[in-house]
Scaffold this motif. Structure first.
Motif, mmCIF file in Angstrom:
data_model
loop_
_atom_site.group_PDB
_atom_site.id
_atom_site.type_symbol
_atom_site.label_atom_id
_atom_site.label_comp_id
_atom_site.label_asym_id
_atom_site.label_seq_id
_atom_site.Cartn_x
_atom_site.Cartn_y
_atom_site.Cartn_z
ATOM 1 N N LEU A 94 0.831 -1.203 0.000
ATOM 2 C CA LEU A 94 0.000 0.000 0.000
ATOM 3 C C LEU A 94 0.868 1.256 0.000
ATOM 4 N N PRO A 95 0.428 2.317 -0.675
ATOM 5 C CA PRO A 95 1.197 3.573 -0.649
ATOM 6 C C PRO A 95 1.157 4.186 0.747
ATOM 7 N N PRO A 96 2.205 4.902 1.133
ATOM 8 C CA PRO A 96 2.232 5.492 2.485
ATOM 9 C C PRO A 96 1.215 6.621 2.620
ATOM 10 N N VAL A 97 0.786 6.859 3.842
ATOM 11 C CA VAL A 97 -0.103 7.990 4.116
ATOM 12 C C VAL A 97 0.731 9.263 4.096
ATOM 13 N N PRO A 98 0.402 10.229 3.261
ATOM 14 C CA PRO A 98 1.232 11.443 3.177
ATOM 15 C C PRO A 98 1.159 12.254 4.460
ATOM 16 N N ASN A 99 2.281 12.871 4.835
ATOM 17 C CA ASN A 99 2.311 13.742 6.001
ATOM 18 C C ASN A 99 1.599 15.056 5.669
ATOM 19 N N ALA A 100 0.689 15.453 6.544
ATOM 20 C CA ALA A 100 -0.026 16.719 6.341
ATOM 21 C C ALA A 100 0.828 17.867 6.851
ATOM 22 N N LEU A 101 1.128 18.801 5.969
ATOM 23 C CA LEU A 101 1.938 19.956 6.340
ATOM 24 C C LEU A 101 1.063 21.029 6.969
ATOM 25 N N GLY A 102 1.554 21.654 8.018
ATOM 26 C CA GLY A 102 0.826 22.737 8.660
ATOM 27 C C GLY A 102 0.924 24.036 7.871
ATOM 28 N N THR A 103 0.215 25.033 8.337
ATOM 29 C CA THR A 103 0.218 26.340 7.682
ATOM 30 C C THR A 103 0.587 27.412 8.698
ATOM 31 N N ARG A 104 1.054 28.542 8.208
ATOM 32 C CA ARG A 104 1.314 29.672 9.079
ATOM 33 C C ARG A 104 -0.002 30.351 9.406
#
Length: 361
Positions: A94-104
Motif C-alpha cells: 500500500l502507498p504510504p499515508v502522506p504527512n499533512a503539512l501545517g500552515t502559518r
C-alpha cells in the motif's frame, strides 16, 4: 508490622505480570512513592527502637524482591514484543499515508510582515510580561487612579498570593487599589513595554513592541477579550509630529500598497498629546463606501500621537530636552483588512478550513 510484611510478600510473589497494564499496576501499587511499600517504610518510625534494625532489613529485602520481579517481567515483555512476528494481514504494497503539512497562522504572517517593515527603518523589537502591575499599565502612562480613562481599558486583575482571577466587570481598578495595594493585571496594551524600555534603555529609543493583550470585552465578530497589538515608540531630541506622519505613511504604503490614502483624525489618549486616529482607504470598496466602512470610505487602523511630557517625566526623561512619538494598532484588525476577513473569531477557533486558505503565503 510483621503481619503486614508477610502479607505483602505473598502478594508480590503471586502477582500476575503478563501484560503492560498489569506491570504498570504492580509498579504503582508496590514501587511508587505512594505505594504500599512506601507506607510500610513510613510506619517504621512507630516500631520499637530495639526492633527497627531487623524490620528495616526485612523491608529493604522486600523492596529489592519487588524491584527484581518487576524488572524481570518487564524484560520478558520487551523480548516478546521484539520477537513478535510481523502482522501477516498488513499489505506492505500500500502507498504510504502522506504527512499533512501545517500552515502559518494569518496573525503570525501579518505580525512578521509588520516587524520587517519597521525593522527596515531602524525599529528593534522589545517584549515584556503579559501580567503587569498598575504602574506600568496605567499610572506611568498618565492614567491616574480614579481617572475615567481607565474605564475604556477594563481588564482582568490577579489576586496576589491566592492565584485567583478577578473579573473587573463590576469593579473598576480603583476598587482593587483599595483592597490590594499592589494589584497585578493582564495588560490591556503593549504600551507597558514602552514604559519599561523608557525606564531602562539609553536614549535615543526606537522600538516596536508586539504582543498579546487582554480586555474585558464581549466576544463578537468585531471584538474579543484577547487580541494582539504592535506598538512603537521613538524618542530623541527634536522629534516632531511630522516624523510620526512620515513613519505612518511609509508603513501603510509598504503593507497595503502605494495607492492607499491616509488621514489623521484628532483624538484623545492619556499618554500622548496631541493624539490622532489613523484611517486608511477602505480596502473593500476602495473608498467608494460600503457597510464595512459605514459608507465613509475610510477604516481606522490605529492610534498615535506625541508622547505626553508627563509620561516622559514618569520615566525620568527630561521633556524639555527630548520629545517622541508613539503609535499602536491591532494585528487582528490589520489582518482582517489585508485578507478581507469579516469575523474576528475565526482567528482563535482553529477551523482548519479557514487556516488552509493561507497555505500558499
Amino acid at each position: 508490622m510483621q503481619e503486614s510484611i508477610a502479607a505483602l510478600t505473598a502478594e508480590i510473589t503471586t502477582a500476575e505480570l503478563n501484560n503492560p497494564a498489569e506491570l504498570d499496576a504492580f509498579r504503582i501499587s508496590y514501587l511508587g512513592r505512594k505505594g504500599r511499600l512506601a507506607d510500610l517504610f513510613d510506619q517504621l518510625k512507630t516500631v520499637p527502637a530495639e526492633d527497627k534494625r531487623a524490620v528495616g532489613q526485612q523491608l529493604n529485602a522486600l523492596k529489592q524482591q519487588a524491584q527484581a520481579r518487576f524488572d524481570e517481567a518487564q524484560q520478558a515483555a520487551e523480548a516478546t514484543a521484539d520477537n513478535a512476528p510481523a502482522n501477516p494481514d498488513f499489505d506492505y504494497t500500500l502507498p504510504p499515508v502522506p504527512n499533512a503539512l501545517g500552515t502559518r497562522h494569518p496573525l503570525s504572517l501579518v505580525r512578521e510582515e509588520m516587524l520587517r517593515i519597521f525593522g527596515r527603518i531602524g525599529f528593534a523589537v522589545a517584549e515584556g510580561p503579559e501580567i503587569e502591575d498598575d504602574w506600568h499599565n496605567f499610572t506611568a502612562l498618565n492614567f491616574p487612579e480614579n481617572h475615567p480613562a481607565r474605564d475604556m481599558q477594563d481588564t482582568f486583575f490577579v489576586e496576589s498570593r491566592t492565584g485567583g482571577m478577578v473579573d473587573s466587570a463590576d469593579d473598576n481598578s480603583q476598587t482593587h487599589q483599595s483592597t490590594n495595594p499592589q494589584p497585578h493585571l493582564l495588560r490591556t496594551h503593549t504600551s507597558t513595554v514602552q514604559v519599561r524600555v523608557m525606564e531602562t534603555e539609553p536614549l535615543p529609543i526606537r522600538r516596536v513592541m508586539p504582543g498579546r493583550v487582554f480586555r474585558n470585552e464581549a466576544i463578537s465578530a468585531r471584538a474579543h477579550m484577547m487580541f494582539h497589538q504592535v506598538e512603537g515608540i521613538f524618542i530623541d531630541e527634536g522629534v516632531s509630529f511630522a516624523d510620526l506622519k512620515q513613519t505612518v505613511y511609509y508603513f501603510v504604503q509598504e503593507l497595503f500598497g502605494a495607492d492607499i490614502n491616509i488621514r489623521f483624525r484628532p483624538s484623545f489618549f492619556p499618554f500622548t498629546e496631541p493624539s490622532a486616529e489613523i484611517d486608511i482607504t477602505c480596502l473593500i470598496c476602495k473608498g467608494a463606501g460600503c457597510n464595512i466602512c459605514k459608507y465613509s470610505g475610510w477604516v481606522e487602523i490605529g492610534g498615535c500621537g506625541m508622547v505626553d511630557p508627563a509620561v516622559l517625566e514618569n520615566a525620568k526623561i527630561d521633556p524639555e530636552k527630548y520629545s517622541g512619538y508613539a503609535w499602536g494598532m491591532g494585528i487582528e484588525r490589520i489582518a482582517m483588512l489585508k485578507y478581507q476577513i469579516k469575523d474576528l473569531r475565526l482567528f482563535t477557533e482553529n477551523d482548519m478550513r479557514f487556516l488552509r486558505q493561507f497555505e500558499a503565503l
